[in-house]
Scaffold this motif. Structure first.
Motif, PDB file in Angstrom:
ATOM      1  N   ARG A  87      24.424  30.497 -75.175  1.00 47.89           N
ATOM      2  CA  ARG A  87      24.434  31.628 -74.245  1.00 47.89           C
ATOM      3  C   ARG A  87      23.276  31.548 -73.253  1.00 47.89           C
ATOM      4  O   ARG A  87      23.443  31.822 -72.066  1.00 47.89           O
ATOM      5  N   GLN A  90      24.033  28.876 -70.727  1.00 53.70           N
ATOM      6  CA  GLN A  90      25.031  29.349 -69.772  1.00 53.70           C
ATOM      7  C   GLN A  90      24.396  30.255 -68.713  1.00 53.70           C
ATOM      8  O   GLN A  90      24.901  30.342 -67.585  1.00 53.70           O
ATOM      9  N   LEU A 131      26.166  38.566 -81.755  1.00 54.00           N
ATOM     10  CA  LEU A 131      26.194  37.278 -81.061  1.00 54.00           C
ATOM     11  C   LEU A 131      25.136  36.330 -81.626  1.00 54.00           C
ATOM     12  O   LEU A 131      24.316  35.769 -80.910  1.00 54.00           O
ATOM     13  N   GLU A 277      31.166  27.082 -79.370  1.00 52.49           N
ATOM     14  CA  GLU A 277      31.800  27.345 -78.075  1.00 52.49           C
ATOM     15  C   GLU A 277      33.139  28.056 -78.245  1.00 52.49           C
ATOM     16  O   GLU A 277      33.472  28.974 -77.484  1.00 52.49           O
ATOM     17  N   LEU A 280      32.437  31.720 -79.184  1.00 48.96           N
ATOM     18  CA  LEU A 280      31.946  32.475 -78.026  1.00 48.96           C
ATOM     19  C   LEU A 280      33.069  32.763 -77.033  1.00 48.96           C
ATOM     20  O   LEU A 280      33.143  33.859 -76.471  1.00 48.96           O
ATOM     21  N   ASN A 281      33.943  31.794 -76.820  1.00 49.33           N
ATOM     22  CA  ASN A 281      35.072  31.991 -75.898  1.00 49.33           C
ATOM     23  C   ASN A 281      36.016  33.067 -76.403  1.00 49.33           C
ATOM     24  O   ASN A 281      36.549  33.859 -75.622  1.00 49.33           O
ATOM     25  N   ARG A 283      35.104  35.634 -78.223  1.00 46.81           N
ATOM     26  CA  ARG A 283      34.432  36.898 -78.002  1.00 46.81           C
ATOM     27  C   ARG A 283      34.538  37.350 -76.546  1.00 46.81           C
ATOM     28  O   ARG A 283      34.741  38.527 -76.264  1.00 46.81           O
ATOM     29  N   LYS A 284      34.413  36.395 -75.634  1.00 47.52           N
ATOM     30  CA  LYS A 284      34.536  36.726 -74.218  1.00 47.52           C
ATOM     31  C   LYS A 284      35.940  37.205 -73.889  1.00 47.52           C
ATOM     32  O   LYS A 284      36.121  38.120 -73.069  1.00 47.52           O
ATOM     33  N   ALA A 285      36.929  36.609 -74.516  1.00 46.35           N
ATOM     34  CA  ALA A 285      38.320  36.974 -74.257  1.00 46.35           C
ATOM     35  C   ALA A 285      38.649  38.392 -74.727  1.00 46.35           C
ATOM     36  O   ALA A 285      39.549  39.041 -74.198  1.00 46.35           O
ATOM     37  N   LYS A 286      37.899  38.877 -75.706  1.00 53.00           N
ATOM     38  CA  LYS A 286      38.150  40.219 -76.242  1.00 53.00           C
ATOM     39  C   LYS A 286      37.598  41.318 -75.344  1.00 53.00           C
ATOM     40  O   LYS A 286      37.947  42.484 -75.484  1.00 53.00           O
ATOM     41  N   LYS A 287      36.675  40.939 -74.441  1.00 52.48           N
ATOM     42  CA  LYS A 287      36.054  41.957 -73.575  1.00 52.48           C
ATOM     43  C   LYS A 287      37.036  42.462 -72.526  1.00 52.48           C
ATOM     44  O   LYS A 287      37.874  41.735 -72.041  1.00 52.48           O
TER      45      LYS A 287
END
Length: 287
Positions: A87, A90, A131, A277, A280-281, A283-287
């Motif tokens: 993170r 990134q 996270l 990775e 994390l992806n 988790r990002k998709a759930k936002k």
């Protein structure tokens, strides 16, 4: 709200004037984990000085505080995990993981709860740090138990010492925690429902923030030397004093804890990076 101050300053105040910083001193961000124990030992035993190293430990009790130290340039080498490293990278923060640590996490359940599996914990609280490796393993346990993530409350308790204390006092139903806190809790009668020991991924790492290649190599050499020296019976007093003072463990527990050898760090496994990775992806998709 009530607030209190610790007598120990967790880290030196950052100064913008780079001329005020001794560039010959290697600043190392640590927290109370078994993988960091050799670094505490190297400082307090004088081993670092014997090896010709000038080190300054920045002591933290929460991984998020180490993240802040990394972002603000307070530290040269830091103990962190692959999730946070990814993170930060990134976000264009100059940090790279250098070696992986076998730092197992355990799910410890309050002794008053009649719980043997995580799927029996619906509507209960599991303390984690969001996270992070604790969050990853909690997700993985829920997935393997076919339990909805929405069925479990996950309060964020970043301070590892506070997380153990909250479980001890019954303020949470369970907590994800590392050693030696997990063993302390089981000694008090709380139940270990899971341990990631022997399982992949190994998420905890030592990361290079601003150290030179030579400093990085010297640090890893110091780490290996400290691990060897710590196994000597004559060093037990120093190690147990660290557990009492820096890890804030009760003297009775620190004096009787079985001191298992700390495993040397190893090269980072590509599959561990991939798992990080992917998670994390998701988790990002759930936002």
């Amino acid at each position: 709200m009530l607030a209190s101050c610790s007598e120990r300053q967790e880290a030196m105040q950052f100064k913008a004037d780079s001329l005020s910083i001794d560039t010959t001193v290697l600043r190392i961000a640590v927290m109370p984990t078994m993988s960091c124990l050799p670094v505490y030992y190297a400082e307090q035993s004088g081993l670092a000085n014997k090896l010709g190293m000038k080190i300054q430990l920045l002591r933290f009790q929460a991984q998020m505080d180490i993240d802040t130290a990394i972002q603000r340039g307070h530290t040269d080498i830091a103990f962190t995990d692959l999730i946070r490293c990814t993170r930060l990278a990134q976000a264009k923060t100059p940090v790279k993981p250098i070696v992986s640590c076998d730092e197992p996490l355990s799910l410890i359940s309050l002794k008053t709860k009649r719980v043997k599996k995580i799927n029996q914990m619906k509507q209960q609280m599991i303390a984690i740090s969001r996270l992070s490796a604790t969050d990853y393993w909690c997700d993985r346990l829920l997935d393997e138990a076919n339990t909805s993530h929405d069925d479990i409350y996950r309060p964020q308790v970043n301070d590892v010492c506070l997380r153990a204390e909250m479980l001890r006092q019954g303020l949470v139903d369970a907590a994800m925690m590392g050693e030696p806190f997990a063993t302390w809790m089981t000694r008090l009668g709380h139940k270990r429902l899971f341990s990631s020991e022997g399982k992949r991924p190994w998420l905890y790492v030592w990361a290079n923030v601003s150290a030179t290649q030579a400093q990085e190599e010297t640090f890893l050499s110091m780490l290996d030397s400290a691990i060897i020296y710590m196994e000597r019976d004559a060093e037990n007093v120093i190690v147990r004093n660290i557990l009492k003072q820096d890890y804030q463990l009760p003297p009775a527990f620190a004096d009787t804890l079985e001191l298992k050898p700390v495993k040397s760090p190893s090269a980072i496994h590509p599959e561990d990076m991939k798992d990080t990775e992917i998670w994390l992806n998701k988790r990002k998709a759930k936002k």
